[in-house]
Design a protein around this motif. Sequence first.
Motif, PDB file in Angstrom:
ATOM      1  N   UNK A  63     -91.889  19.910 -53.353  1.00 42.27           N
ATOM      2  CA  UNK A  63     -90.613  20.469 -52.882  1.00 42.27           C
ATOM      3  C   UNK A  63     -90.771  21.930 -52.459  1.00 42.27           C
ATOM      4  N   UNK A  64     -91.523  22.700 -53.242  1.00 43.31           N
ATOM      5  CA  UNK A  64     -91.739  24.113 -52.914  1.00 43.31           C
ATOM      6  C   UNK A  64     -92.484  24.246 -51.596  1.00 43.31           C
ATOM      7  N   UNK A  65     -93.501  23.435 -51.399  1.00 44.79           N
ATOM      8  CA  UNK A  65     -94.264  23.473 -50.154  1.00 44.79           C
ATOM      9  C   UNK A  65     -93.365  23.136 -48.963  1.00 44.79           C
ATOM     10  N   UNK A  66     -92.548  22.116 -49.108  1.00 41.12           N
ATOM     11  CA  UNK A  66     -91.621  21.749 -48.030  1.00 41.12           C
ATOM     12  C   UNK A  66     -90.630  22.867 -47.748  1.00 41.12           C
ATOM     13  N   UNK A  67     -90.132  23.492 -48.805  1.00 36.76           N
ATOM     14  CA  UNK A  67     -89.182  24.598 -48.650  1.00 36.76           C
ATOM     15  C   UNK A  67     -89.826  25.775 -47.912  1.00 36.76           C
ATOM     16  N   UNK A  68     -91.063  26.112 -48.275  1.00 34.74           N
ATOM     17  CA  UNK A  68     -91.779  27.196 -47.590  1.00 34.74           C
ATOM     18  C   UNK A  68     -91.977  26.839 -46.128  1.00 34.74           C
ATOM     19  N   UNK A  79    -100.341  31.366 -37.537  1.00 30.59           N
ATOM     20  CA  UNK A  79    -100.937  32.583 -38.077  1.00 30.59           C
ATOM     21  C   UNK A  79    -101.569  32.328 -39.442  1.00 30.59           C
ATOM     22  N   UNK A  80    -100.859  31.602 -40.296  1.00 36.90           N
ATOM     23  CA  UNK A  80    -101.408  31.245 -41.610  1.00 36.90           C
ATOM     24  C   UNK A  80    -102.691  30.449 -41.433  1.00 36.90           C
ATOM     25  N   UNK A  81    -102.657  29.507 -40.511  1.00 40.08           N
ATOM     26  CA  UNK A  81    -103.836  28.678 -40.261  1.00 40.08           C
ATOM     27  C   UNK A  81    -105.009  29.539 -39.772  1.00 40.08           C
ATOM     28  N   UNK A  82    -104.749  30.457 -38.865  1.00 42.48           N
ATOM     29  CA  UNK A  82    -105.813  31.315 -38.345  1.00 42.48           C
ATOM     30  C   UNK A  82    -106.389  32.223 -39.429  1.00 42.48           C
ATOM     31  N   UNK A  83    -105.532  32.706 -40.319  1.00 45.28           N
ATOM     32  CA  UNK A  83    -105.975  33.632 -41.364  1.00 45.28           C
ATOM     33  C   UNK A  83    -106.715  32.938 -42.503  1.00 45.28           C
ATOM     34  N   UNK A  84    -106.308  31.709 -42.804  1.00 38.83           N
ATOM     35  CA  UNK A  84    -106.885  31.028 -43.969  1.00 38.83           C
ATOM     36  C   UNK A  84    -107.807  29.875 -43.609  1.00 38.83           C
ATOM     37  N   UNK A  85    -107.677  29.364 -42.399  1.00 41.31           N
ATOM     38  CA  UNK A  85    -108.468  28.203 -42.014  1.00 41.31           C
ATOM     39  C   UNK A  85    -107.879  26.901 -42.502  1.00 41.31           C
ATOM     40  N   UNK A  86    -106.665  26.955 -43.003  1.00 42.62           N
ATOM     41  CA  UNK A  86    -106.046  25.751 -43.555  1.00 42.62           C
ATOM     42  C   UNK A  86    -104.539  25.787 -43.311  1.00 42.62           C
ATOM     43  N   UNK A  87    -103.940  24.631 -43.088  1.00 41.07           N
ATOM     44  CA  UNK A  87    -102.480  24.594 -42.973  1.00 41.07           C
ATOM     45  C   UNK A  87    -101.849  24.705 -44.363  1.00 41.07           C
ATOM     46  N   UNK A  88    -100.580  25.042 -44.391  1.00 35.89           N
ATOM     47  CA  UNK A  88     -99.860  25.060 -45.664  1.00 35.89           C
ATOM     48  C   UNK A  88     -99.897  23.665 -46.256  1.00 35.89           C
ATOM     49  N   UNK A  89    -100.241  23.561 -47.535  1.00 30.59           N
ATOM     50  CA  UNK A  89    -100.412  22.254 -48.167  1.00 30.59           C
ATOM     51  C   UNK A  89    -100.141  22.389 -49.662  1.00 30.59           C
ATOM     52  N   UNK A  93    -102.892  27.195 -53.406  1.00 31.64           N
ATOM     53  CA  UNK A  93    -102.329  28.056 -54.447  1.00 31.64           C
ATOM     54  C   UNK A  93    -100.898  28.516 -54.174  1.00 31.64           C
ATOM     55  N   UNK A  94    -100.563  28.856 -52.934  1.00 37.84           N
ATOM     56  CA  UNK A  94     -99.246  29.446 -52.668  1.00 37.84           C
ATOM     57  C   UNK A  94     -98.086  28.606 -53.206  1.00 37.84           C
ATOM     58  N   UNK A  95     -97.936  27.346 -52.800  1.00 33.80           N
ATOM     59  CA  UNK A  95     -96.792  26.591 -53.336  1.00 33.80           C
ATOM     60  C   UNK A  95     -96.916  26.310 -54.829  1.00 33.80           C
ATOM     61  N   UNK A  96     -98.126  26.187 -55.326  1.00 35.12           N
ATOM     62  CA  UNK A  96     -98.297  25.924 -56.751  1.00 35.12           C
ATOM     63  C   UNK A  96     -97.920  27.134 -57.600  1.00 35.12           C
ATOM     64  N   UNK A  97     -98.334  28.318 -57.157  1.00 31.24           N
ATOM     65  CA  UNK A  97     -97.979  29.528 -57.907  1.00 31.24           C
ATOM     66  C   UNK A  97     -96.490  29.810 -57.839  1.00 31.24           C
TER      67      UNK A  97
END
Length: 123
Positions: A63-68, A79-89, A93-97
């Motif tokens: 739910x947190x990941x979807x909300x973000x 931009x997130x993908x370019x900076x981290x090499x990964x899509x939000x998932x 760590x971000x949605x889990x934290x």
Amino acid sequence: DAIDLCIDEVLRLLRETIPHEYNITALGFSTFVMNLVGVDEFGEPLGDEATISYACNRAEVLDTCSRIERTLTPDMKQSIYKQTGAPLHPAYALPQLIAFYETKDSDNAHLVEKVHQWKSISS
């Protein structure tokens, strides 16, 4: 300390199961995924409730990941993908934290104040 104990146990088990004509001269291990352990001010792990795994599939993290994701524009996602090499998932760590720190009313809310730092198993 815990890693040394783990390696000792792995070596013991290997020596029990591998024929004696083979000599174990080295043992290595690696992690390539995000696993975080919350530690207190003395660097001591706070237990399973303050452990975050890439394999997490808890509803509040999803739910947190979807909300973000709903708050991000396509350019922000790129931009997130370019900076981290990964899509939000949800495995990251971000949605889990965020979900961990939003658990004020849950059974592990007392841990929010106790986590002094997050340590990565792979570092």
